[in-house]
Design a protein around this motif. Structure first.
Motif, PDB file in Angstrom:
ATOM      1  N   GLU A   8       0.831  -1.202   0.000  1.00 14.25           N
ATOM      2  CA  GLU A   8       0.000   0.000   0.000  1.00 14.25           C
ATOM      3  C   GLU A   8       0.868   1.255   0.000  1.00 14.25           C
ATOM      4  OE1 GLU A   8      -3.395   1.918  -0.562  1.00 14.25           O
ATOM      5  OE2 GLU A   8      -3.377  -0.248  -0.312  1.00 14.25           O
ATOM      6  N   GLU A  72      -5.703  10.525   3.975  1.00 10.64           N
ATOM      7  CA  GLU A  72      -6.326   9.447   3.204  1.00 10.64           C
ATOM      8  C   GLU A  72      -5.363   8.274   3.020  1.00 10.64           C
ATOM      9  OE1 GLU A  72      -7.396   9.395  -1.330  1.00 10.64           O
ATOM     10  OE2 GLU A  72      -8.985  10.439  -0.228  1.00 10.64           O
ATOM     11  N   ASP A  73      -4.126   8.567   2.645  1.00  8.97           N
ATOM     12  CA  ASP A  73      -3.145   7.500   2.441  1.00  8.97           C
ATOM     13  C   ASP A  73      -2.795   6.792   3.744  1.00  8.97           C
ATOM     14  OD1 ASP A  73      -3.090   7.900  -0.294  1.00  8.97           O
ATOM     15  OD2 ASP A  73      -1.324   9.200  -0.241  1.00  8.97           O
ATOM     16  N   GLN A  76      -5.521   4.328   4.356  1.00  9.16           N
ATOM     17  CA  GLN A  76      -5.434   3.189   3.439  1.00  9.16           C
ATOM     18  C   GLN A  76      -4.337   2.222   3.861  1.00  9.16           C
ATOM     19  OE1 GLN A  76      -5.010   5.290  -0.314  1.00  9.16           O
ATOM     20  NE2 GLN A  76      -7.110   4.772  -0.874  1.00  9.16           N
ATOM     21  N   ASN A  79      -5.441   0.304   6.932  1.00 13.19           N
ATOM     22  CA  ASN A  79      -6.496  -0.662   6.621  1.00 13.19           C
ATOM     23  C   ASN A  79      -6.030  -1.813   5.742  1.00 13.19           C
ATOM     24  OD1 ASN A  79      -8.682   0.408   8.046  1.00 13.19           O
ATOM     25  ND2 ASN A  79      -9.084   1.907   6.446  1.00 13.19           N
ATOM     26  N   ALA A  80      -4.804  -1.761   5.252  1.00 14.66           N
ATOM     27  CA  ALA A  80      -4.327  -2.752   4.284  1.00 14.66           C
ATOM     28  C   ALA A  80      -4.274  -4.168   4.849  1.00 14.66           C
ATOM     29  CB  ALA A  80      -2.948  -2.353   3.763  1.00 14.66           C
TER      30      ALA A  80
END
Length: 106
Positions: A8, A72-73, A76, A79-80
């Motif tokens: 990610e 946002e990143d 992400q 949550n990966a």
């Protein structure tokens, strides 16, 4: 850091942050910084404190768009691999507080 989280990060760097603006390769700078943090075995808390100092000293380069993309990143990446854990949630909250507690440039 899990393999999914690493993937990610690579995706985010290539898709969101790679550029050659201002005469430097941002993708390589990001990877070099990450390699140094890993080599130095910096804790996530210490890495956050270093980022906080950098942010406070360089607020003018953190536009609303950049802050939005960073948050946002971060979500992400967290949550990966099976969602966010407690320590990730705490760091995300600190990041939100850091950004919301300062004036954000449009």
């Amino acid at each position: 850091m899990s393999i999914l989280e690493k993937k990610e990060i690579v995706w985010a760097v290539r898709e969101e942050w790679a550029s050659n603006e201002n005469g430097f390769d941002s993708e390589e700078i990001i990877y070099e910084t990450m390699r140094k943090l890993i080599k130095d075995k910096l804790t996530s808390e210490k890495a956050f404190e270093n980022f906080k100092l950098y942010y406070i000293s360089n607020k003018e380069v953190f536009t609303k768009k950049i802050i939005h993309e960073l948050i946002e990143d971060c979500h992400q990446i967290c949550n990966a691999d099976n969602g966010k854990n407690k320590s990730e949630l705490i760091l995300l909250a600190k990041l939100h507080k850091l950004f919301l507690g300062t004036n954000i440039k449009k």
